[in-house]
Motif scaffolding. Structure first.
Motif, PDB file in Angstrom:
ATOM      1  N   THR A 148       0.583 -26.115 -23.345  1.00 56.81           N
ATOM      2  CA  THR A 148       1.616 -25.735 -24.300  1.00 56.81           C
ATOM      3  C   THR A 148       1.372 -24.310 -24.776  1.00 56.81           C
ATOM      4  N   TYR A 149       2.429 -23.511 -24.791  1.00 55.13           N
ATOM      5  CA  TYR A 149       2.372 -22.145 -25.319  1.00 55.13           C
ATOM      6  C   TYR A 149       3.466 -22.038 -26.377  1.00 55.13           C
ATOM      7  N   GLN A 150       3.091 -21.819 -27.634  1.00 55.74           N
ATOM      8  CA  GLN A 150       4.063 -21.734 -28.719  1.00 55.74           C
ATOM      9  C   GLN A 150       4.953 -20.505 -28.526  1.00 55.74           C
ATOM     10  N   LYS A 151       6.266 -20.706 -28.635  1.00 55.35           N
ATOM     11  CA  LYS A 151       7.213 -19.610 -28.442  1.00 55.35           C
ATOM     12  C   LYS A 151       7.096 -18.610 -29.587  1.00 55.35           C
ATOM     13  N   PRO A 152       7.079 -17.305 -29.266  1.00 56.34           N
ATOM     14  CA  PRO A 152       7.067 -16.286 -30.318  1.00 56.34           C
ATOM     15  C   PRO A 152       8.386 -16.293 -31.096  1.00 56.34           C
ATOM     16  N   LYS A 153       8.359 -15.765 -32.312  1.00 56.54           N
ATOM     17  CA  LYS A 153       9.553 -15.788 -33.171  1.00 56.54           C
ATOM     18  C   LYS A 153      10.715 -15.009 -32.562  1.00 56.54           C
ATOM     19  N   GLU A 154      10.441 -13.975 -31.750  1.00 59.69           N
ATOM     20  CA  GLU A 154      11.514 -13.210 -31.108  1.00 59.69           C
ATOM     21  C   GLU A 154      12.300 -14.086 -30.126  1.00 59.69           C
TER      22      GLU A 154
END
Length: 182
Positions: A148-154
């Protein structure tokens, strides 16, 4: 239960996406570009189930890969990018998942040297965002390694904007689906 969106880009590339109508979650994304002779190439799956070799041509029926080979696929959630590698029977302690910032990719290794995989995150490349090792995590259950890689806010903001735009679009064939005969 699905909404299909087809994009045609000026450079000749095509992208097809499928979204779940209820949740708005991306279920599949495929890319295709013209081959050297100008014809359409094969679809390359970026998100979703890889195409089954069993549905292929006659040549693929003669020699097939083992069904026990690891199967690598991407299946995103609303807040994270997620990859699943099926058919990996080793315990969680054997796996190591890291970020290679110079090569802009993630690497999966096993201490017993039975599996090694490098993969990039095309979404981060498209937005020119750096990889963050703190956003990366993994777990193992039922012979499946889940990365899992958390999506950046952008990217979260861009996806939210895209969902607003998609809701404005009327479907090309928004009828009730009855076949008309002549």
């Amino acid at each position: 239960g699905k909404r299909k969106i087809h994009y045609l880009f000026e450079d000749g590339k095509e992208m097809a996406e499928e979204y779940d109508i209820k949740t708005g979650q991306l279920m599949s994304r495929k890319w295709r570009e013209k081959n050297t002779l100008g014809g359409t190439g094969k679809w390359q799956v970026e998100v979703g189930e890889p195409t089954s070799p069993l549905l292929g041509t006659l040549e693929s029926e003669l020699i097939t890969e083992s069904s026990s080979n690891p199967i690598f696929m991407r299946k995103d959630t609303l807040s994270s990018f997620q990859w699943r590698i099926r058919n990996l029977p080793y315990p969680k302690e054997v796996y190591s998942v890291s970020v290679e910032e110079e090569q802009r990719c993630c690497v999966v290794r096993t201490t017993n040297k039975k599996y090694y995989k490098k993969f990039s995150i095309p979404d981060l490349d498209r937005y020119h965002l750096p990889l963050d090792s703190a956003a990366l995590s993994f777990t193992h259950a039922n012979n499946t390694l889940i990365i899992t890689y958390q999506k950046p806010k952008e990217i979260l903001a861009a996806e939210e904007q895209l969902q607003k735009e998609l809701k404005k679009i009327k479907a090309a064939n928004s009828g009730d689906g009855d076949c008309k005969t002549q």
